[in-house]
Design an enzyme around this catalytic site. Structure first.
Site, PDB file in Angstrom:
ATOM      1  N   SER A  95       0.823  -1.380  -0.322  1.00 10.87           N
ATOM      2  CA  SER A  95       0.612  -0.054  -0.019  1.00 10.87           C
ATOM      3  C   SER A  95       0.839   0.743  -0.101  1.00 10.87           C
ATOM      4  O   SER A  95       1.544   1.602  -0.672  1.00 10.87           O
ATOM      5  CB  SER A  95      -1.057  -0.226   0.920  1.00 10.87           C
ATOM      6  OG  SER A  95      -1.766   1.060   1.149  1.00 10.87           O
ATOM      7  N   ASP A 231      -2.810   6.110  -3.657  1.00 12.37           N
ATOM      8  CA  ASP A 231      -1.493   5.228  -2.988  1.00 12.37           C
ATOM      9  C   ASP A 231      -0.935   4.539  -3.996  1.00 12.37           C
ATOM     10  O   ASP A 231      -1.487   4.447  -4.928  1.00 12.37           O
ATOM     11  CB  ASP A 231      -1.980   5.191  -1.777  1.00 12.37           C
ATOM     12  CG  ASP A 231      -3.179   3.715  -2.115  1.00 12.37           C
ATOM     13  OD1 ASP A 231      -3.693   3.349  -2.976  1.00 12.37           O
ATOM     14  OD2 ASP A 231      -3.239   2.867  -0.331  1.00 12.37           O
ATOM     15  N   ASP A 233      -1.330   1.122  -4.476  1.00 13.79           N
ATOM     16  CA  ASP A 233      -2.271  -0.011  -5.271  1.00 13.79           C
ATOM     17  C   ASP A 233      -3.494   0.318  -5.402  1.00 13.79           C
ATOM     18  O   ASP A 233      -4.574  -0.438  -5.786  1.00 13.79           O
ATOM     19  CB  ASP A 233      -2.372  -1.590  -4.066  1.00 13.79           C
ATOM     20  CG  ASP A 233      -3.262  -1.172  -2.779  1.00 13.79           C
ATOM     21  OD1 ASP A 233      -2.622   0.046  -2.507  1.00 13.79           O
ATOM     22  OD2 ASP A 233      -3.990  -1.869  -2.403  1.00 13.79           O
ATOM     23  N   ASP A 235      -5.859   2.424  -3.437  1.00 18.01           N
ATOM     24  CA  ASP A 235      -7.301   1.269  -3.020  1.00 18.01           C
ATOM     25  C   ASP A 235      -8.285   2.730  -2.273  1.00 18.01           C
ATOM     26  O   ASP A 235      -8.989   2.352  -1.486  1.00 18.01           O
ATOM     27  CB  ASP A 235      -7.446   0.666  -2.780  1.00 18.01           C
ATOM     28  CG  ASP A 235      -6.466   0.291  -0.660  1.00 18.01           C
ATOM     29  OD1 ASP A 235      -5.765   1.533  -0.779  1.00 18.01           O
ATOM     30  OD2 ASP A 235      -6.594  -0.428  -0.603  1.00 18.01           O
TER      31      ASP A 235
END
Length: 465
Positions: A95, A231, A233, A235
């Site tokens: 993340s 961010d 990744d 999400d």
């Protein structure tokens, strides 16, 4: 940072994410949770992710289960692909944390794993895993990114953002190409900015002052109506208005819920209290911080009323849709995982349809403002011990918050959240997925909210070192 399993899956230093460890967690997940017979595997753009993904795929196939290699893909796009097929998924990502760390996120066919799933996985670790006589099949995913984009083009329409200039802060977001393609297909002119071949750990809840200045400069230089990013990744969204002012994630959540006609909101205790003053929402469920807690609250609401118009969102901007919403051009199906695109597109489309700027849309909301930041590289046990001491010792608490007077309300749902006579709020908590101590604040102006965070981060720094 020893590998840790919590609300965002497994995370740890890359040097400690060995093949044996990755195999153990993958096999424990396969044994503890339903998979639908196949597991989709995707990854972000940090250097270690492709190799770790191959370890995951090897472990899946060794269990005799089929794997789909999806490649570099946003977490919500991976989850959507797997869920539509009735399959499980594993995302290799750390993340927003630095590139020397990485991790795994697990998805069952219905969406993100629950806290009960976490417990079941942990109970199964450490076995001597058998190798299947016939390895599971391996196929390549090919349409997941396109299907993810199509979900929003069909819901919002090809002229939803017509005439707008939207900056795309690309950095190392795995969604950078998808962001460009999506806004272009919705009629806007994308302006790509600052693509990076080096992984940049962007935290949408704690954007540093230098980056904030860059965002504002880009908006002015390129005459942008808005600037968007995510961010690592993808999400969690990041959105600025035309001046480069960041719209906080929980404000994006409120605007998105409003645009979709949601009636029940499930959101963490740290989210902006403006939603309490918005009459269109019939009920607000406050939870501990972390998407599994938000999902549990959404599931409870849907169990009581399967037709409930329920959504969830977090201060980081991740948005979960629990009902079939009607977009301007068509339906948008539920998606039980944190998504970045919906809370980017819904507010921009709402502003465009109203004929106003994004900043004007935000100004229509109740005037409550939040800010957040964190101290990095602080062991969780040290943060937790300090927060417990402040909560249990009135003298220590009064000394720490001496600029705010006596607290009128204390909430221990997640960390220590205090409301003072002025209406201002300060909330301290150890991060659940990184060695960080986080500070949140709320006030009647954005400047005061940021000042509260700076003051109390300084006090945390003095106490925690």
């Amino acid at each position: 940072m020893a590998p840790k399993f919590g609300t965002s899956g497994l995370r740890g230093l890359v040097t400690e994410l060995t093949a044996d460890l990755i195999t153990d967690y993958t096999r424990a997940f396969l044994e503890a949770c339903p998979t639908g017979g196949t597991v989709h595997v995707g990854w972000d753009l940090r250097p270690s992710s492709p190799a770790i993904s191959e370890m995951v795929i090897a472990a899946i196939r060794a269990a005799g289960i089929a794997a789909v290699r999806e490649g570099a893909l946003p977490t919500p796009a991976l989850a959507l692909s797997a869920m539509e097929a009735g399959h499980a998924a594993i995302m290799v990502t750390g993340s927003h944390i630095p590139a020397d760390r990485n991790g795994l996120k697990f998805y069952v066919p219905g969406g993100e794993i629950t806290k009960e799933d976490e417990r079941e996985i942990l109970m199964r670790l450490g076995q001597d895993w058998e190798i299947a006589l016939r390895p599971g099949a391996l196929t390549e995913g090919t349409q997941s990114a396109e299907n993810y984009i199509a979900r929003y083009v069909s819901g919002f329409g090809t002229d939803a953002l017509a005439g707008m200039r939207i900056g795309i802060y690309e950095h190392s977001s795995v969604a950078r190409d998808i962001l460009i393609a999506t806004v272009q297909q919705l009629g806007a002119q994308p302006v790509p900015l600052a693509r990076s071949d080096t992984f940049i750990p962007v935290d949408t809840e704690a954007v540093d002052p230098a980056t904030r200045t860059r965002l504002a400069t880009w908006c002015a230089e390129h005459a942008l109506d808005a600037l968007i990013s995510t961010d690592g990744d993808a999400d969690r969204p990041m959105v600025t208005d035309g001046t480069g002012q960041i719209v906080p994630g929980d404000v994006l959540g409120a605007l998105t819920a409003q645009a979709l006609g949601a009636q029940i909101l499930c959101t963490p205790i740290s989210s902006n209290t403006m939603i309490d003053a918005m009459p269109e929402f019939a009920r607000i469920e406050r939870t501990k911080i972390g998407s599994p807690f938000v999902i549990a609250a959404m599931e409870s609401a849907l169990l009581a009323d399967p037709q409930a118009k329920v959504v969830g969102f977090e201060p980081n901007g991740g948005f979960l849709l629990g009902f079939t919403a009607q977009g301007p051009a068509g339906p948008i199906a539920p998606l039980a995982t944190r998504d970045c695109l919906l809370p980017i597109l819904a507010p921009l489309t709402a502003a465009a349809r109203a004929g106003i700027s994004l900043s004007e849309l935000v100004e229509r909301l109740p005037a409550r403002f939040t800010a957040a930041d964190r101290l990095a590289e602080i062991p969780t046990d040290r943060s937790a011990a300090l927060i417990e001491a402040l909560a249990s010792d009135p003298a220590q608490c009064a000394g720490f918050f001496d600029t705010l007077g006596k607290a009128e309300e204390m909430d221990r749902t997640d960390g220590l959240r205090l409301r003072f006579a002025s209406g201002e709020i300060v909330h301290l908590r150890p991060s659940g997925n990184a060695p960080e101590c986080r500070c949140y604040a709320e006030a009647d102006s954005p400047e005061r909210a940021r000042a509260l965070v700076e003051i109390h981060l300084g006090k945390l720094r003095d106490r925690l070192g």
